[in-house]
Design a protein around this motif. Structure first.
Motif, PDB file in Angstrom:
ATOM      1  N   THR A  62      10.170  -8.124   3.298  1.00  0.00           N
ATOM      2  CA  THR A  62      11.452  -8.248   2.597  1.00  0.00           C
ATOM      3  C   THR A  62      11.332  -9.275   1.475  1.00  0.00           C
ATOM      4  OG1 THR A  62      12.191  -9.804   4.286  1.00  0.00           O
ATOM      5  CG2 THR A  62      12.984  -7.568   4.509  1.00  0.00           C
ATOM      6  N   ILE A  72      11.363  -4.073   1.139  1.00  0.00           N
ATOM      7  CA  ILE A  72      10.660  -3.530  -0.046  1.00  0.00           C
ATOM      8  C   ILE A  72       9.389  -2.768   0.338  1.00  0.00           C
ATOM      9  CG2 ILE A  72      11.547  -5.208  -1.729  1.00  0.00           C
ATOM     10  CD1 ILE A  72       8.719  -6.617  -1.388  1.00  0.00           C
ATOM     11  N   MET A 126       8.891   0.036  -2.024  1.00  0.00           N
ATOM     12  CA  MET A 126       9.262  -0.152  -3.434  1.00  0.00           C
ATOM     13  C   MET A 126       7.987  -0.184  -4.298  1.00  0.00           C
ATOM     14  SD  MET A 126      11.353  -3.315  -5.128  1.00  0.00           S
ATOM     15  CE  MET A 126      12.915  -3.044  -4.324  1.00  0.00           C
ATOM     16  N   ARG A 147       9.199  -4.033  -8.606  1.00  0.00           N
ATOM     17  CA  ARG A 147       9.274  -5.340  -7.951  1.00  0.00           C
ATOM     18  C   ARG A 147       9.255  -6.452  -8.997  1.00  0.00           C
ATOM     19  NH1 ARG A 147       5.844  -4.961  -2.340  1.00  0.00           N
ATOM     20  NH2 ARG A 147       6.451  -2.830  -1.919  1.00  0.00           N
TER      21      ARG A 147
END
Ligand code: ATP
Length: 368
Positions: free
Chosen positions: A77, A83, A86, A91
């Protein structure tokens, strides 16, 4: 936008809220766990270095943090947001590689301002920002139009750093960025990176084989072995209170002696004698233990001088370490290391018998 912070603000009010949090992170390649059981809080604004031998999982861990790979299990996280899946470009992070990956036909300024060009920033603003970033990484203004391939290795490293800063990331990842440079330049850039970290207040996560590099720069160091983080602590904790023999030996040259308990006494296994041990840090009750003594804590004892523990042996090798001399002393089958400052070096050819010793408080006792 990246701003340089007054140094005092960055050090005195070091934020401690985790920016990145890893819980139970594991990465499996075809049944082989390259990384497992990683629980780690990365504090906002800290310089965290992950060290470990080749194949211990450092790059795999970094790739998951940067979004180039997804964990097989566990959660990553960023400020509380999951994430795991992601992609890297979504990011607020940036990776600085060892190989630099600069655009060879472009100038220093064009390389640095690349991220801004992609965002559609106009040429005048790009140049202004590139020059600001060049000043931060200590590149002269007249390098703006210089072809990047005409820069030295150290200058190119600074261009790569400035380019990473141009993305204005919250976290910068470094994958052995200094490993291709010569020793002197590496030492200079280690200090500069540490200064840059303090001045920018960004979170830096750095991986390296070199514990020496980690010790110079980091607020905390995580030591990896076979996919696991075996210890995370300040450089002082890693050096002064290693959790096991692996960490103690990774951190530098040490003397390790195996001991066995017989009632209230500890007997040497590799060397003869009865020894006084400091209690293990975790308070464990052990029947077998390893005593770790760093060479700088081993003393040469003059006749009549005492230490808690002592051994008699023969000096058979000596090495210059610059300001210090390291001696190898053979005690039976065991080779012990001791160091003296050059000013206190033994007389040349002192290959006869010597007595070395250490106090229990200067050594640590480990169970494994
Ligand atoms: P080095 O310091 O040599 O770069 P490292 O600590 O970064 O090593 P990793 O590159 O993370 O180690 O590799 C950890 C283990 O995972 C190694 O045994 C490696 O062979 C294995 N590994 C890494 N990537 C893959 C992959 N894509 N497929 C299969 N195995 C992999």
């Amino acid at each position: 936008m990246l701003q340089t912070l007054p140094a005092a603000a960055a050090t005195d009010e070091a934020p401690s809220r985790p920016i990145l949090q890893l819980v139970g992170v594991r990465k499996v390649f075809g049944g082989f766990a390259a990384v497992e059981g990683i629980d780690l809080d990365v504090r906002e604004g800290e310089f965290l270095t992950i060290v470990g031998p080749s194949g211990s999982g450092k790059t795999t861990l970094l790739r998951m943090l940067a979004g180039m790979d997804q964990p097989s299990e566990g959660n990553i996280t960023l400020r509380g947001e999951l994430i795991n899946d992601m992609p890297p470009n979504k990011r607020p992070t940036c990776l600085v590689f060892q190989s630099l990956a600069l655009f060879p036909h472009k100038s220093v300024g064009e390389n640095i301002a690349f991220a801004l060009k992609v965002k559609g920033v106009d040429a005048a603003t790009r140049k202004k920002r590139a020059l600001e970033l060049m000043r931060i990484v200590r590149l002269p203004d007249n390098y703006h139009d210089k072809n990047v391939m005409k820069c030295s290795g150290g200058e190119r490293q600074r261009v790569a750093l400035a380019r990473a800063f141009a993305y204005d990331p919250e976290v910068l990842f470094f994958d052995e960025p200094l490993s291709a440079l010569d020793y002197k330049l590496k030492k200079a850039l280690e200090k500069e990176l540490k200064d840059l970290h303090r001045e920018t207040g960004k979170t830096f996560i750095y991986i390296t084989h070199s514990l020496e590099e980690a010790m110079v720069m980091s607020d905390r160091i995580g030591v990896m072995r076979a996919g696991k983080l075996v210890q995370v602590g300040t450089p002082e904790e890693i050096y002064g209170a290693p959790v096991d023999r692996f960490v103690s030996e990774f951190v530098g040259e040490v003397n390790t002696l195996k001991m066995k308990r017989a009632g209230a006494e500890w007997h040497g296994v590799d060397v003869p004698g009865t020894f006084t041990l400091s209690p293990p840090k975790d308070g464990a009750s052990l029947d077998e233990a390893f005593v770790v003594i760093r060479p700088e804590y081993m003393r040469f004892l003059a006749p009549g001088e005492r230490a808690d523990n002592q051994l008699t042996g023969t000096v058979y090798n000596e090495y210059s370490l610059g300001s210090r001399i390291q001696y190898q002393i053979r005690v039976g089958e065991k080779v012990m290391l001791a160091e003296l400052s050059r000013a206190r070096a033994l007389a040349p050819g002192a290959s006869s018998e010597v007595t070395i010793g250490w106090d229990a408080a200067d050594a640590f006792t480990l169970g494994s």
